[in-house]
Scaffold this motif. Structure first.
Motif: not given
Ligand code: AMP
Length: 440
Positions: A414-439
Motif C-alpha cells: 500500500e505504501h510503496i513507490y517506483v520511478r516508472h520513467d527509468i529506462g523509458k525511451h523519452e527520458i533517454i532521448q532527452r539525455k541524448v539530445e541534451r548531450m548533442r546540444a552541449l557538444r
C-alpha cells in the motif's frame, strides 16, 4: 570454495547470487535479514558489517578462504586489513586504498599529483572562514560536498539545489555547524553534462571494465526531488550508453587505469571493484568521484550479465592476476527499478508490509533482488531505505524496460513507490539530445 559476503542490500544480493552461480558456498554477514541473501547462503550472521572483530571471528569460525565486501563503511573500518592479516583473500580494498572513496580530498590530491586526465578544479576545507574566503575568490559555480561518507545524500549543486552564491554560503555554514559528514567541506567546479558509471575489476595493477550504467539518483520522475542512494539504472546491449561513444568510454577507462597505477605507486595497491562516476561534458568525461565497491543499483545491472565465473574473478582480484581470468558479459540491455517505501529520500514510511511474488517476476523473465527489508514472521517489511529491485534483461533497453514493468506487477504494497520513467525511451532521448546540444 567458502566465500564470505558482507552486506545486506540489493547490491549484496546480486553479489551473492553471482557467487552461488560460480559454485561458491556463501557465508554472509548483514545487519538486516535480507531474505534473498539468507536463502542463498549456507549460513549467515546478523551483525553490524562495521564490527570488524565480530566479522573476522565469524569468517575464521566458518573457514572462509575469500571475502567479498559489498558496502564502503567496513572498508573504512579496516575490515579488509584485518581479514588479510588472518590469511583471507579479499575482493575489496584495504583501508588505505579505500581512501579513494572515503576521503574526497585524498582522491583529488592523488589525481592532481599523477596528472590523471578527467580531474577537475576543487578545494577542501576544515575551516569555515577559509571556505568562505575561497568562495569569494572564485568565478565558477560549485558542487558542495561534505567531507566523509554521507551516502551520496549531502551533495548540493549550485544552480540546482542551491539557487545562488548566498545559498551556497548558507549550506557550507550548516555543514560546519551540524558537522554533516564529519567536519569539513569539498568545493568542486560544477560540471554540466550527463553522468555515467564505469565499474571495473582491479587486481592491484590491472583493470577490466564492465558495461557502462546510468543511475538515477533523484527521488522523483523527470530527475526531480532530493538525491537518494539511487532509484534505478539501465545499461545498453552494446555495453556503452546511448549518449556515450566508445572513445568516451576509452578515455574513462584510461583515467581509471591511471588512478589504479597511482594508488600502487603510493604503496596502496587497489584490489577490489573500483567504481568511477563520470560526467560526460562537452570536453569529454570528467571524474565526479570514485567508490571503492560496486554501485547500488549498478551491481544489479552488470552482475546478471556476467557469463564468466565470478568466484574466479574475485580470487583473481585478491591474488593479483585478473588478466589470467575471463571476464565476459552477455550482450544484453538491463533496466533496474527500485521499489522503495513511500517518502523515501525525505520521510520514508518504514515497517510496512510488501508482497513479492518471486515466481511471477521470474515468469516475466526478470530478476529480483531484495534490499533493505526485514523478514519477520513470514512477512516482508520495509525499512527507511530501498526495498526490492526488479531488473529486466533483454535485447534492447526498450524491451528490458517493458519486461521490468511487467515483472513489477508482482511486487505490491500500500505504501510503496517506483520511478516508472527509468529506462523509458523519452527520458533517454532527452539525455541524448541534451548531450548533442552541449557538444555542438
Ligand atoms: P556524489 O556523492 O559525489 O556522487 O554526488 C552526488 C550527485 O551530485 C552526483 O550524482 C551528481 O549528480 C552531482 N554532482 C556531484 N559532483 C558534481 C559536480 N562537480 N558537478 C555537477 N554535479 C555534481
Amino acid at each position: 570454495m567458502k566465500v564470505l559476503a558482507v552486506g545486506g542490500g540489493g547490491r549484496e544480493h546480486a553479489i551473492v547470487k553471482a557467487l552461488v552461480r560460480g559454485g561458491a558456498e556463501v557465508l554472509s554477514v548483514m545487519k538486516n535479514k535480507n531474505p534473498g541473501i539468507a536463502r542463498a547462503s549456507k549460513d549467515f550472521l546478523l551483525a553490524k558489517e562495521t564490527d570488524v572483530e565480530k566479522v573476522v571471528r565469524y569468517a575464521l569460525s566458518q573457514g572462509v578462504e575469500l571475502a567479498v565486501i559489498g558496502p564502503e563503511s567496513p572498508l573504512e573500518m579496516g575490515l579488509v586489513d584485518a581479514l588479510v592479516k588472518e590469511g583471507i583473500g579479499c575482493a575489496g580494498p584495504t583501508k588505505s586504498a579505500a581512501r579513494i572513496e572515503t576521503s574526497k580530498s585524498f582522491a583529488r590530491a592523488l589525481l592532481s599529483k599523477y596528472k590523471v586526465p578527467g580531474n577537475i578544479r576543487f578545494a577542501s576545507f576544515t575551516d569555515l572562514r577559509e571556505a568562505e574566503r575561497h568562495l569569494k575568490s572564485i568565478d565558477y559555480e560549485v558542487a558542495v560536498k561534505p567531507m566523509g561518507l554521507t551516502g551520496g545524500k549531502g551533495v548540493k549543486i549550485q544552480g540546482e539545489h542551491l539557487a545562488d552564491g548566498s545559498e551556497v554560503l548558507v549550506y557550507v555554514r550548516e555543514i560546519f555547524e551540524k558537522r554533516i559528514g564529519g567536519a569539513g567541506v569539498v568545493l568542486e567546479e560544477r560540471l554540466e553534462g550527463e553522468e555515467f558509471t564505469l565499474q571495473t575489476f582491479c587486481d592491484g595493477k590491472h583493470i577490466v571494465p564492465m558495461p557502462l550504467v546510468q543511475d538515477h539518483k533523484r527521488a522523483f520522475e523527470g530527475d526531480k526531488g532530493p538525491n537518494t542512494g539511487g532509484m534505478g539504472s539501465y545499461s545498453s546491449e552494446d555495453h556503452l550508453l546511448p549518449f556515450v561513444t566508445s572513445s568516451d568510454m576509452e578515455e574513462a577507462v584510461d583515467s581509471m587505469r591511471r588512478t589504479v597505477q597511482a594508488l600502487a605507486s603510493e604503496g596502496a595497491p587497489y584490489h577490489g571493484i573500483l567504481y568511477g562516476q563520470f560526467m560526460l561534458t562537452k570536453d569529454g568525461p570528467r571524474i565526479i568521484e570514485f567508490n571503492a565497491r560496486f554501485g547500488d543499483p549498478e551491481a544489479m545491472n552488470v552482475l546478471p550479465l556476467l557469463e564468466s565465473n565470478f568466484v574466479d574473478i574475485c580470487a583473481g582480484i585478491a591474488g593479483g592476476d585478473i588478466y589470467g581470468k575471463k571476464c565476459q558479459f552477455k550482450r544484453a540491455a538491463t533496466v533496474c527499478k527500485y521499489v522503495v517505501p513511500e517518502g523515501y529520500g525525505f520521510e520514508p514510511k518504514a515497517n510496512v508490509p510488501i508482497k513479492v511474488d518471486e515466481e511471477g517476476v521470474q515468469r516475466a523473465g526478470a530478476e529480483l533482488f531484495y534490499a533493505a527489508v526485514n523478514e519477520e514472521g513470514g512477512e516482508i517489511l520495509t525499512s527507511t531505505s530501498r526495498s526490492v529491485a526488479v531488473v529486466g534483461i533483454d535485447v534492447s533497453i526498450d524491451s528490458a524496460e517493458r519486461q521490468c514493468e511487467r515483472a513489477l506487477r508482482f511486487v505490491s504494497g500500500e505504501h510503496i513507490y517506483v520511478r516508472h520513467d527509468i529506462g523509458k525511451h523519452e527520458i533517454i532521448q532527452r539525455k541524448v539530445e541534451r548531450m548533442r546540444a552541449l557538444r555542438k
